[in-house]
Design a protein around this motif. Structure first.
Motif, mmCIF file in Angstrom:
data_model
loop_
_atom_site.group_PDB
_atom_site.id
_atom_site.type_symbol
_atom_site.label_atom_id
_atom_site.label_comp_id
_atom_site.label_asym_id
_atom_site.label_seq_id
_atom_site.Cartn_x
_atom_site.Cartn_y
_atom_site.Cartn_z
ATOM 1 N N GLY A 121 13.004 8.526 65.743
ATOM 2 C CA GLY A 121 12.454 9.754 65.209
ATOM 3 C C GLY A 121 13.544 10.754 64.868
ATOM 4 N N ILE A 122 13.139 12.020 64.685
ATOM 5 C CA ILE A 122 14.087 13.095 64.381
ATOM 6 C C ILE A 122 14.108 14.025 65.589
ATOM 7 N N PRO A 123 15.096 13.884 66.463
ATOM 8 C CA PRO A 123 15.127 14.745 67.665
ATOM 9 C C PRO A 123 15.224 16.209 67.276
ATOM 10 N N LEU A 124 14.542 17.051 68.027
ATOM 11 C CA LEU A 124 14.633 18.489 67.801
ATOM 12 C C LEU A 124 15.972 18.998 68.312
ATOM 13 N N PRO A 125 16.539 20.010 67.651
ATOM 14 C CA PRO A 125 17.820 20.565 68.128
ATOM 15 C C PRO A 125 17.685 21.087 69.546
ATOM 16 N N PRO B 98 6.240 24.149 60.636
ATOM 17 C CA PRO B 98 7.245 23.362 59.904
ATOM 18 C C PRO B 98 8.301 22.805 60.846
ATOM 19 N N GLU B 99 8.785 21.603 60.517
ATOM 20 C CA GLU B 99 9.848 20.976 61.306
ATOM 21 C C GLU B 99 11.190 21.577 60.907
ATOM 22 N N PRO B 100 12.143 21.662 61.833
ATOM 23 C CA PRO B 100 13.487 22.108 61.435
ATOM 24 C C PRO B 100 14.096 21.084 60.486
ATOM 25 N N PRO B 101 14.840 21.530 59.473
ATOM 26 C CA PRO B 101 15.384 20.583 58.484
ATOM 27 C C PRO B 101 16.344 19.588 59.113
ATOM 28 N N SER B 102 16.382 18.386 58.530
ATOM 29 C CA SER B 102 17.292 17.346 59.015
ATOM 30 C C SER B 102 17.703 16.463 57.845
ATOM 31 N N LYS B 103 18.972 16.141 57.773
ATOM 32 C CA LYS B 103 19.481 15.244 56.733
ATOM 33 C C LYS B 103 19.059 13.802 56.978
ATOM 34 N N ASP B 104 18.578 13.522 58.164
ATOM 35 C CA ASP B 104 18.192 12.149 58.506
ATOM 36 C C ASP B 104 16.741 11.830 58.156
ATOM 37 N N ARG B 105 15.978 12.849 57.793
ATOM 38 C CA ARG B 105 14.536 12.647 57.569
ATOM 39 C C ARG B 105 14.278 12.015 56.197
ATOM 40 N N PHE B 106 13.299 11.094 56.160
ATOM 41 C CA PHE B 106 12.855 10.523 54.884
ATOM 42 C C PHE B 106 11.364 10.749 54.744
ATOM 43 N N ILE C 220 4.758 21.041 53.250
ATOM 44 C CA ILE C 220 5.899 20.985 52.332
ATOM 45 C C ILE C 220 7.193 21.223 53.101
ATOM 46 N N ARG C 221 8.155 20.368 52.881
ATOM 47 C CA ARG C 221 9.427 20.528 53.573
ATOM 48 C C ARG C 221 10.209 21.692 52.963
ATOM 49 N N SER C 222 11.216 22.163 53.690
ATOM 50 C CA SER C 222 11.975 23.328 53.230
ATOM 51 C C SER C 222 13.014 22.916 52.195
ATOM 52 N N SER C 223 13.432 23.894 51.395
ATOM 53 C CA SER C 223 14.482 23.629 50.401
ATOM 54 C C SER C 223 15.815 23.350 51.078
ATOM 55 N N GLU C 224 15.934 23.753 52.346
ATOM 56 C CA GLU C 224 17.167 23.420 53.077
ATOM 57 C C GLU C 224 17.267 21.907 53.297
ATOM 58 N N GLU C 225 16.110 21.277 53.406
ATOM 59 C CA GLU C 225 16.121 19.831 53.648
ATOM 60 C C GLU C 225 16.122 19.049 52.342
ATOM 61 N N LEU C 226 15.345 19.505 51.355
ATOM 62 C CA LEU C 226 15.297 18.842 50.051
ATOM 63 C C LEU C 226 15.301 19.929 48.982
ATOM 64 N N VAL D 56 5.667 7.101 52.640
ATOM 65 C CA VAL D 56 6.144 7.643 53.924
ATOM 66 C C VAL D 56 5.808 9.126 53.971
ATOM 67 N N GLU D 57 5.103 9.502 54.997
ATOM 68 C CA GLU D 57 4.637 10.884 55.104
ATOM 69 C C GLU D 57 5.105 11.561 56.396
ATOM 70 N N SER D 58 5.319 10.789 57.419
ATOM 71 C CA SER D 58 5.609 11.341 58.743
ATOM 72 C C SER D 58 6.893 12.164 58.751
ATOM 73 N N THR D 59 6.868 13.262 59.482
ATOM 74 C CA THR D 59 8.072 14.082 59.616
ATOM 75 C C THR D 59 9.086 13.460 60.571
ATOM 76 N N SER D 60 8.702 12.379 61.257
ATOM 77 C CA SER D 60 9.642 11.711 62.164
ATOM 78 C C SER D 60 10.308 10.504 61.514
ATOM 79 N N ALA D 61 9.988 10.224 60.246
ATOM 80 C CA ALA D 61 10.577 9.060 59.576
ATOM 81 C C ALA D 61 12.045 9.320 59.244
ATOM 82 N N ARG D 62 12.821 8.269 59.351
ATOM 83 C CA ARG D 62 14.262 8.399 59.147
ATOM 84 C C ARG D 62 14.734 7.625 57.910
ATOM 85 N N VAL D 63 15.784 8.125 57.300
ATOM 86 C CA VAL D 63 16.393 7.442 56.165
ATOM 87 C C VAL D 63 16.815 6.031 56.555
#
Length: 638
Positions: A181-185, A210-218, A269-275, A168-175
């Motif tokens: 997808g991952i809606p933007l704030p 970079p995408e804004p961090p989200s706890k729902d992203r996988f 690369i995702r942010s450390s806030e997300e992972l 899984v690579e997409s930034t819109s993928a969900r856990v």
């Protein structure tokens, strides 16, 4: 094995090899190709085929389409969740092209079918929206067993036991596998994308913001329990900093409790806030997610506890230790400045010989994987004829290796009459220890149109004893089956090709992967669904050779895991060798007829007499013919 999005270039030259002691910080490159390259065939029957989704023109030789199963609902055109969902607010910014203007997206027919994996009598078809599992107990009556909607792209599947691993690579993928997808704030304004790296090859995409961090992203490797094929169950999976473009299964003969997954990719690369722990720092940052791959350990008794255990610096300089120690420029001879290699696209392991071959965007590498948790680079090669090192294929004994070039990222027409035959092609190497020597190039020989994305992509071996045969997908260039027994003179022995998806406009499609499995060739067609083929006898492949291959029965196949085939010493195998010796002019047809009759009647006296003669004659034969004589003699003398 998957496609990349795009990394474009232009011009000519040849290859360089570096053995264990010769791995250098910057891979050097000679100037001109000096090895054989198969010619283009402008009058081939594949030229000028009519376009169409279901009624395209077809040209075939030595292959027969048994059936085609269109993609199921949720994956087929007009049925995907993305097509039914309202447009996101705010709209995601369109990616920019090399001219700085928004890129025009290629037309798609549903969500993209990607790679395949096999277990027992099932085939898993990866897809950007999840995966589908088909029952192939009777390939002529292949049926859909289960569909799992779980978007993430690109969906590379790997199987082991009752476990299924999905990249899984997409930034819109969900856990939770949700399709929204991952809606933007609310009120979020995306930052400007980072500048394009100086000296990057011409063409290609600009880096994404970079995408804004989200706890729902996988992003990483999803793990499914498929003990109930009809109802796959998702386990926790393993998240990684760059997601997973592809994944490679690695087994350890000395460790029956675990398997290992090498994760390759080069996404943002995702942010450390997300992972936690993720960093996009440079060479001075010891924790950067650049210049490495990821090693996941999967405890077989508790796959839900799988985790990242290592990020080896496989591109480091052996002398200085600098993690960005492999740098390559001048792809396709443009004279571009050298760029450090920061990730791999595909890695094909071969645990029985303790090696893996990595196709790492700008280079091909060999890894020592005797300790699979700590792979070490032992060789690196580069080639200015290559634009993008995409994947690697071992022959059965590991003495040959094919790397392929996905020039244009799989979405561009790169098999036109004007395209060089050394670009977007296979390169065939021989191996001694960790030394690789380029023998030749091979490219699907029939010129294609501007409406057909075409380049080398995914394939495997057709297990005919006595020969090295590759079946490979070429997107809308169809499928080509090639003999590379002589690594210096490969030649095509069979093919299947449809016309473009449309005769007037470009639609992304074609065969993503083509793999032989238990007597049939399975093709994942991006737009048209799952194809099932048979190989049929021609002057290049006899019925005896096909029957010999059909003796090989697999219960597991993953494209990025090579396993050695031991051919049964049967008269079926022997008859394949006899046909090959007749083709070699090493045996007359009359003698072959006598041998066939003796085998059918089990006339051991005649067979042993021939065995002794073959053994004697092998001393004067060429290496390939001698090997066939020796193998045949061993069977006849039993």
């Amino acid at each position: 094995m998957t496609r990349r999005t795009m990394w474009n270039t232009a011009a000519l030259a040849l290859a360089f090899l570096a053995g264990t002691a010769a791995v250098s910080a910057q891979v050097a490159m000679p100037a001109k190709p000096t090895v054989y390259n198969n010619p283009q065939l402008p009058n081939d029957p594949r030229v000028g085929l009519k376009g169409g989704v279901t009624d395209a023109g077809v040209a075939a030789q030595g292959m027969e389409l048994v059936l085609n199963l269109p993609k199921p609902p949720g994956f087929a055109a007009g049925t995907t969740p993305q097509e039914k969902a309202p447009a996101p607010v705010p709209a995601a910014p369109a990616p920019l092209g090399p001219d700085g203007k928004p890129r025009v997206r290629a037309l798609q027919l549903g969500s993209t079918n990607s790679d395949l994996a096999f277990k027992d009598h099932y085939v898993v078809v990866g897809n950007y929206n999840g995966f589908n599992i088909y029952d192939i107990a009777d390939p002529t009556k292949t049926t859909l067993k289960s569909s799992v909607m779980c978007p993430g792209s690109q969906g590379d599947p790997t199987v082991y036991g009752n476990l299924l691993f999905i990249s899984v690579e997409s930034t819109s993928a969900r856990v939770d596998c949700g399709t929204q997808g991952i809606p933007l704030p609310a009120g979020y304004v995306p930052p400007a994308p980072p500048a394009r790296p100086a000296g990057a090859p011409g063409g290609g995409r600009s880096p994404r913001a970079p995408e804004p961090p989200s706890k729902d992203r996988f992003r990483g490797v999803r793990i499914f329990d498929i003990s109930d094929i009809a109802n796959p169950k998702q386990l926790p999976g393993v998240q990684t900093c760059r997601g997973s473009h592809t994944n490679t299964l690695v087994t350890d003969p000395n460790d029956k409790d675990n398997v290992y997954i090498y994760v390759a990719g080069y996404a943002p690369i995702r942010s450390s806030e997300e992972l936690a722990g993720c960093s996009s720092g440079g060479v001075d940052d010891p924790n950067t997610a650049l210049y490495t791959i990821v090693v996941i350990q999967v405890p077989l008794a508790h796959p839900d506890t799988a985790k990242v255990i290592e990020s080896p610096r496989i591109f480091s300089d052996p002398n200085t230790g600098a993690m960005n120690g492999l740098a390559v420029g001048n792809l396709h001879g443009e004279g571009a400045a050298a760029q450090p290699v920061s990730g791999c696209h595909d890695i094909t392991s071969f645990p029985e010989i303790g090696l893996a071959a990595g196709a790492c965007t700008r280079v091909g590498i060999l890894l020592d994987i005797k300790n699979p948790a700590h792979p070490k680079r032992v060789a690196a090669i580069s080639d200015p004829n290559f634009s993008f090192w995409h994947s690697a294929l071992w022959n059965n004994d590991g003495s040959k290796l094919i790397f392929d070039d996905e020039w244009g990222g799989g979405t561009q027409p790169r098999c036109r009459a004007t395209d060089p035959m050394t670009w977007g092609a296979d390169s065939i190497f021989t191996r001694k220890g960790s030394e690789l020597t380029l023998g030749s190039y091979y490219k699907m020989p029939a010129p294609q149109t501007e409406l057909e994305n075409c380049t080398a992509h995914n394939g495997n071996l057709v297990p005919i004893p006595g020969r090295d045969i590759e079946v490979k997908s070429w997107y809308q260039g169809g499928i080509s089956i090639m003999d590379f027994t002589d690594a210096t003179h490969p030649f095509e022995i069979a093919y299947f090709d449809r016309g473009p998806l449309d005769s007037e406009k470009f639609i992304d499609g074609g065969t993503w992967s083509a793999y032989w499995y238990n007597g049939y060739v399975y093709g994942a067609e991006i737009a048209r669904g799952l194809d099932v083929y048979k190989i049929t006898p021609t002057k290049f492949v006899t019925a005896n050779e096909i029957a010999a291959a059909e003796q090989v029965h697999m219960t597991l196949y993953n494209a990025q895991l090579a396993t050695k085939i031991i051919y049964p010493k049967t008269f079926i195998t022997a008859k394949a060798y006899v046909d090959q010796l007749v083709r070699d002019n090493a045996l007359t047809q009359d003698k072959a007829t006598t041998l066939f009759a003796a085998m059918d009647k089990k006339n051991t006296k005649v067979l042993k007499t021939y065995a002794a003669t073959l053994k004697k004659d092998s001393a004067k034969a060429s290496p390939n013919t001698a090997a066939r004589m020796t193998a045949l003699a061993e069977i006849l003398a039993q």
